[in-house]
Design an enzyme around this catalytic site. Structure first.
Site, short mmCIF file in Angstrom:
data_model
loop_
_atom_site.label_atom_id
_atom_site.label_comp_id
_atom_site.label_asym_id
_atom_site.label_seq_id
_atom_site.Cartn_x
_atom_site.Cartn_y
_atom_site.Cartn_z
CG HIS A 102 -3.34 -4.62 7.23
ND1 HIS A 102 -2.98 -3.29 7.12
CD2 HIS A 102 -4.65 -4.64 7.55
CE1 HIS A 102 -4.04 -2.54 7.38
NE2 HIS A 102 -5.07 -3.33 7.64
CG HIS A 117 -8.22 -6.55 5.64
ND1 HIS A 117 -7.97 -7.31 6.76
CD2 HIS A 117 -8.18 -5.26 6.04
CE1 HIS A 117 -7.79 -6.51 7.80
NE2 HIS A 117 -7.92 -5.25 7.39
#
Length: 196
Positions: A102, A117
């Site tokens: 992620h 992110h």
């Protein structure tokens, strides 16, 4: 802070790369004289920033996570994505990849560290909705795909999908000027960062 990064990332492209400032090289005069070494004057470098996704650009302060909104990790910007293709906001080398797929770290040629992110608390999804499109050590240009995320799966898990870009070595950043607000396209200009 070190624990936060340790939990985010599982490998570095180069084991000799350190997160500390202790790796700065110090040069001394070639002879034993008392002459002071000459300091090389470094001119400011302007790095163009691109949107990491199609969607709506917003400030970090609008992100619903205190770690980002209070700029604990550094300054930057965010995009609420309208589809799952995530691209590099800067050109550089892929230096870190999170275990949960992620988050991706990119280091520019001038040494700026950009963290991309994807989502809020998406580390808890253990990589399920993410398909990495890059690997550590890979050179990449701004606008090139780095990750693909199943936004529906992220929403179904009750998580937000904001794609957050932060520049984590703040001491090297002189200024960030984000000019885009609202609708943006992946790879389109959103502003610039000035470094020294």
């Amino acid at each position: 802070m070190a624990g936060f990064f340790a939990s985010l990332f599982h490998k570095k492209a180069d084991a000799s790369v350190s997160d500390s400032d202790e790796d700065a090289l110090v040069t001394s005069p070639a002879d034993d004289s008392c002459a002071e070494p000459l300091q090389e004057e470094r001119l400011p470098v302007r790095i163009e920033l691109c949107s990491p996704a199609d969607g709506a650009a917003k400030s970090l302060e609008e992100v619903a996570d205190d770690v980002f909104s209070t700029k604990v990790l550094g300054d930057g910007f965010a995009v609420t994505p309208s589809n799952g293709l995530i691209v590099a906001p800067v050109s550089g080398t892929i230096t870190t990849i999170a275990n949960a797929k992620h988050a991706v770290g990119i280091t520019t040629e001038s040494g700026i560290e950009a963290l991309v992110h994807i989502g809020i608390d998406t580390v808890q999804l253990e990589g399920g909705p993410f398909t990495l499109l890059v690997q550590p050590g890979q050179r990449i240009s701004a606008g090139e795909p780095i990750d693909q995320v199943d936004l529906a799966a992220v929403h179904a898990a009750g998580k937000l999908t904001d794609v957050i870009v932060v520049f984590t070595n703040a001491d090297n950043v002189d200024a960030i000027d984000i000019t885009a607000h609202g609708a943006v396209l992946a790879g389109s200009p959103v502003g610039a960062l000035i470094t020294h």
